[in-house]
Design an enzyme around this catalytic site. Structure first.
Site, PDB file in Angstrom:
ATOM      1  N   HIS A  75      16.002 -10.547 -14.067  1.00 21.84           N
ATOM      2  CA  HIS A  75      15.446  -9.257 -14.526  1.00 21.84           C
ATOM      3  C   HIS A  75      16.565  -8.206 -14.388  1.00 21.84           C
ATOM      4  O   HIS A  75      16.488  -7.286 -13.572  1.00 21.84           O
ATOM      5  CB  HIS A  75      14.237  -8.895 -13.659  1.00 21.84           C
ATOM      6  CG  HIS A  75      13.355  -7.823 -14.227  1.00 21.84           C
ATOM      7  ND1 HIS A  75      13.549  -7.262 -15.473  1.00 21.84           N
ATOM      8  CD2 HIS A  75      12.249  -7.204 -13.719  1.00 21.84           C
ATOM      9  CE1 HIS A  75      12.614  -6.356 -15.702  1.00 21.84           C
ATOM     10  NE2 HIS A  75      11.822  -6.299 -14.655  1.00 21.84           N
TER      11      HIS A  75
ATOM     12  N   ARG B 279      14.209   3.144 -14.684  1.00 18.14           N
ATOM     13  CA  ARG B 279      14.225   2.056 -15.671  1.00 18.14           C
ATOM     14  C   ARG B 279      14.567   2.637 -17.052  1.00 18.14           C
ATOM     15  O   ARG B 279      15.321   2.047 -17.818  1.00 18.14           O
ATOM     16  CB  ARG B 279      12.841   1.376 -15.764  1.00 18.14           C
ATOM     17  CG  ARG B 279      12.363   0.645 -14.525  1.00 18.14           C
ATOM     18  CD  ARG B 279      13.224  -0.527 -14.157  1.00 18.14           C
ATOM     19  NE  ARG B 279      13.465  -1.430 -15.268  1.00 18.14           N
ATOM     20  CZ  ARG B 279      12.560  -2.281 -15.782  1.00 18.14           C
ATOM     21  NH1 ARG B 279      11.356  -2.383 -15.255  1.00 18.14           N
ATOM     22  NH2 ARG B 279      12.882  -3.073 -16.807  1.00 18.14           N
TER      23      ARG B 279
ATOM     24  N   ASP C  54       8.873  -7.738  -3.654  1.00 18.31           N
ATOM     25  CA  ASP C  54       8.275  -7.921  -4.980  1.00 18.31           C
ATOM     26  C   ASP C  54       6.970  -8.683  -4.757  1.00 18.31           C
ATOM     27  O   ASP C  54       6.705  -9.170  -3.632  1.00 18.31           O
ATOM     28  CB  ASP C  54       9.262  -8.721  -5.863  1.00 18.31           C
ATOM     29  CG  ASP C  54       8.789  -8.886  -7.310  1.00 18.31           C
ATOM     30  OD1 ASP C  54       7.804  -8.232  -7.712  1.00 18.31           O
ATOM     31  OD2 ASP C  54       9.418  -9.685  -8.040  1.00 18.31           O
TER      32      ASP C  54
ATOM     33  N   GLN D  92      16.123  -4.269 -14.423  1.00 22.62           N
ATOM     34  CA  GLN D  92      15.457  -3.749 -13.217  1.00 22.62           C
ATOM     35  C   GLN D  92      16.491  -3.374 -12.152  1.00 22.62           C
ATOM     36  O   GLN D  92      16.407  -2.315 -11.520  1.00 22.62           O
ATOM     37  CB  GLN D  92      14.500  -4.819 -12.665  1.00 22.62           C
ATOM     38  CG  GLN D  92      13.825  -4.428 -11.364  1.00 22.62           C
ATOM     39  CD  GLN D  92      12.842  -3.292 -11.538  1.00 22.62           C
ATOM     40  OE1 GLN D  92      11.999  -3.322 -12.411  1.00 22.62           O
ATOM     41  NE2 GLN D  92      12.947  -2.266 -10.703  1.00 22.62           N
TER      42      GLN D  92
ATOM     43  N   CYS E 251      10.025  -3.319  -7.379  1.00 25.30           N
ATOM     44  CA  CYS E 251      10.161  -3.161  -8.834  1.00 25.30           C
ATOM     45  C   CYS E 251       8.873  -2.676  -9.489  1.00 25.30           C
ATOM     46  O   CYS E 251       8.912  -2.118 -10.580  1.00 25.30           O
ATOM     47  CB  CYS E 251      10.600  -4.481  -9.448  1.00 25.30           C
ATOM     48  SG  CYS E 251       9.527  -5.864  -9.014  1.00 25.30           S
TER      49      CYS E 251
ATOM     50  N   ARG F 130      11.156 -10.179 -23.345  1.00 25.23           N
ATOM     51  CA  ARG F 130      10.540 -10.516 -22.053  1.00 25.23           C
ATOM     52  C   ARG F 130       9.705 -11.774 -22.266  1.00 25.23           C
ATOM     53  O   ARG F 130       8.852 -11.816 -23.155  1.00 25.23           O
ATOM     54  CB  ARG F 130       9.633  -9.402 -21.541  1.00 25.23           C
ATOM     55  CG  ARG F 130       8.685  -9.918 -20.441  1.00 25.23           C
ATOM     56  CD  ARG F 130       7.895  -8.851 -19.753  1.00 25.23           C
ATOM     57  NE  ARG F 130       8.762  -8.049 -18.932  1.00 25.23           N
ATOM     58  CZ  ARG F 130       8.326  -7.264 -17.932  1.00 25.23           C
ATOM     59  NH1 ARG F 130       7.039  -7.201 -17.649  1.00 25.23           N
ATOM     60  NH2 ARG F 130       9.172  -6.559 -17.215  1.00 25.23           N
TER      61      ARG F 130
HETATM   62  N1  NVA Z   1       8.713 -11.129 -10.152  1.00 29.29           N
HETATM   63  C1  NVA Z   1       7.789 -10.345 -10.948  1.00 29.29           C
HETATM   64  C2  NVA Z   1       8.467  -9.124 -11.449  1.00 29.29           C
HETATM   65  C3  NVA Z   1       7.594  -8.179 -12.239  1.00 29.29           C
HETATM   66  C4  NVA Z   1       8.316  -6.972 -12.737  1.00 29.29           C
HETATM   67  C5  NVA Z   1       7.244 -11.178 -12.088  1.00 29.29           C
HETATM   68  O1  NVA Z   1       8.018 -11.923 -12.707  1.00 29.29           O
HETATM   69  O2  NVA Z   1       6.050 -11.109 -12.355  1.00 29.29           O
HETATM   70  N1   CP Z   2       9.182  -3.618 -13.080  1.00 29.35           N
HETATM   71  C1   CP Z   2       8.743  -4.027 -14.287  1.00 29.35           C
HETATM   72  O1   CP Z   2       9.402  -4.776 -14.985  1.00 29.35           O
HETATM   73  O2   CP Z   2       7.539  -3.532 -14.630  1.00 29.35           O
HETATM   74  P1   CP Z   2       6.665  -3.958 -15.896  1.00 29.35           P
HETATM   75  O3   CP Z   2       6.190  -5.381 -15.650  1.00 29.35           O
HETATM   76  O4   CP Z   2       5.533  -2.982 -15.935  1.00 29.35           O
HETATM   77  O5   CP Z   2       7.519  -3.898 -17.128  1.00 29.35           O
END
Ligand code: NVA
Ligand code: CP
Length: 329
Positions: free
Chosen positions: A132, A315, A229, A135, A270, A105
């Site tokens: 992602h 997830r 989101d 997800q 998400c 990540r």
């Molecule tokens: N679009 C958000 C998703 C978090 C799971 C981010 O990248 O912060």
């Molecule tokens: N939805 C998701 O990816 O959550 P986290 O940022 O907690 O991993």
């Protein structure tokens, strides 16, 4: 049964509709197995490294619990030499000697691509600037659990920042599975033009209509799923003021759910979500801009339409399916 051994999941573009459906069905099977109290050995003897450049609750915990349930060991890596004192190529080659799978990540899609190119082992994208994918497997699994209709007869409307990682991956998933997808967003936050065109072409083959609409109340008409989101993704924290101005009309409210005309419309997110001021960031936004909720109202979040905690649980089951299908010899 799809043979995915040795494959990486960097974006859903890399997987066929059959492979995506297979992973969802496999996750449903693994969920039933866990519910029956059974642990397994699908990942027995495997070592998995979880690299996080950004914060996470669900993704990290999902990978760890999924790995432990099926007999793997994990290393959580946050402060390594990667990219600072050691190139991506050299880092990936080292990790490939130690591990059987890598989760990443972080900030750049290029990094997860480089890990896959040089490590020689399966690499799973746990969120980048662009995508992602894990997800979306959980989101689609949850839709399958809640609706009897096939994906190809559904319409998903993503409301909000439609050029972010989650929106991009949802659009790809929808185009692959033949599901109609509308991005309800202001002009400035439309999906990247090249990706949109590519998915519209794919949709023409699979039967999915992929579109953009600036009026959210028009967009949600006939929706089976309304998805949102955060307005500001990780790494863009200086953009709150601009995004609040752009996206306030796109807040998901009960009126918006009603405008779908579908009494059974599902609400997905998400997570994490700003639906109240029970967070540090939520309170800071409240003190600066007077908002107690951002992308979704607390009413919608807690309503019978909301399946957000099923998505969160799923997830883990979908990530387990991905690891078990790809990380086996
Ligand atoms: N679009 C958000 C998703 C978090 C799971 C981010 O990248 O912060
Ligand atoms: N939805 C998701 O990816 O959550 P986290 O940022 O907690 O991993």
């Amino acid at each position: 049964m799809a043979n995915l051994a040795g494959r990486s999941l960097l974006t859903l573009k890399d997987f066929t509709a059959d492979e995506i459906s297979y992973l969802i069905d496999y996750a449903i099977e693994l969920k039933a197995k866990k519910r029956a109290g059974k642990r397994g050995t699908l990942l027995s003897g495997k070592n998995i490294v979880l690299i996080f450049e950004k914060a996470s609750t669900r993704t990290r915990c999902a990978f760890e619990v999924a790995a432990f349930d099926e007999g793997a060991q994990v290393t959580f890596l946050t402060n390594s030499q990667m990219g600072k004192k050691e190139s991506m190529e050299d880092t990936a080659k080292v990790l490939g000697r130690f591990y059987d799978g890598i989760e990443f990540r972080g900030f750049k899609q290029d990094t997860v691509e480089a890990l896959a190119k040089w490590s020689g082992i399966p690499v799973w994208n746990g969120l980048t600037d662009l995508y992602h994918p894990t997800q979306i497997l959980a989101d689609f699994m949850t839709i399958k659990e809640y609706s009897k209709k096939p994906f190809s007869e559904m319409k998903l409307v993503f409301v909000g920042d439609a050029r972010n990682n989650v929106a991009n991956s949802l659009m790809i998933g929808a185009a692959k599975l033949g599901m109609n997808f509308t991005a309800a967003c202001p002009e400035a936050l439309r999906p990247d033009h090249a990706l949109l065109t590519e998915m519209q072409k794919l949709g023409a083959e699979t039967g999915a209509v992929i579109s953009c609409e600036s009026d959210p109340f028009t967009a949600v008409h006939g929706a089976d799923i309304i998805y949102t989101d955060v307005w500001v993704s990780m790494g863009e924290e200086d953009k709150f003021e601009e995004r609040i101005a752009q996206l306030k009309p796109y807040q998901v409210t009960m009126d918006m759910l009603k405008a779908s005309g579908n009494p059974d419309v599902i609400f997905e997110h998400c997570l994490p979500a700003f639906h109240d001021i029970e967070t540090e960031v939520g309170r800071e936004i409240f003190s600066k801009y007077g908002l107690t909720e951002m992308e979704v109202t607390d009413e919608v979040f807690r309503s019978k339409h909301s399946v957000v905690f099923d998505e969160a649980e799923n997830r883990m089951h979908t990530i387990k399916a991905v690891m078990a299908a790809t990380c086996c010899s």
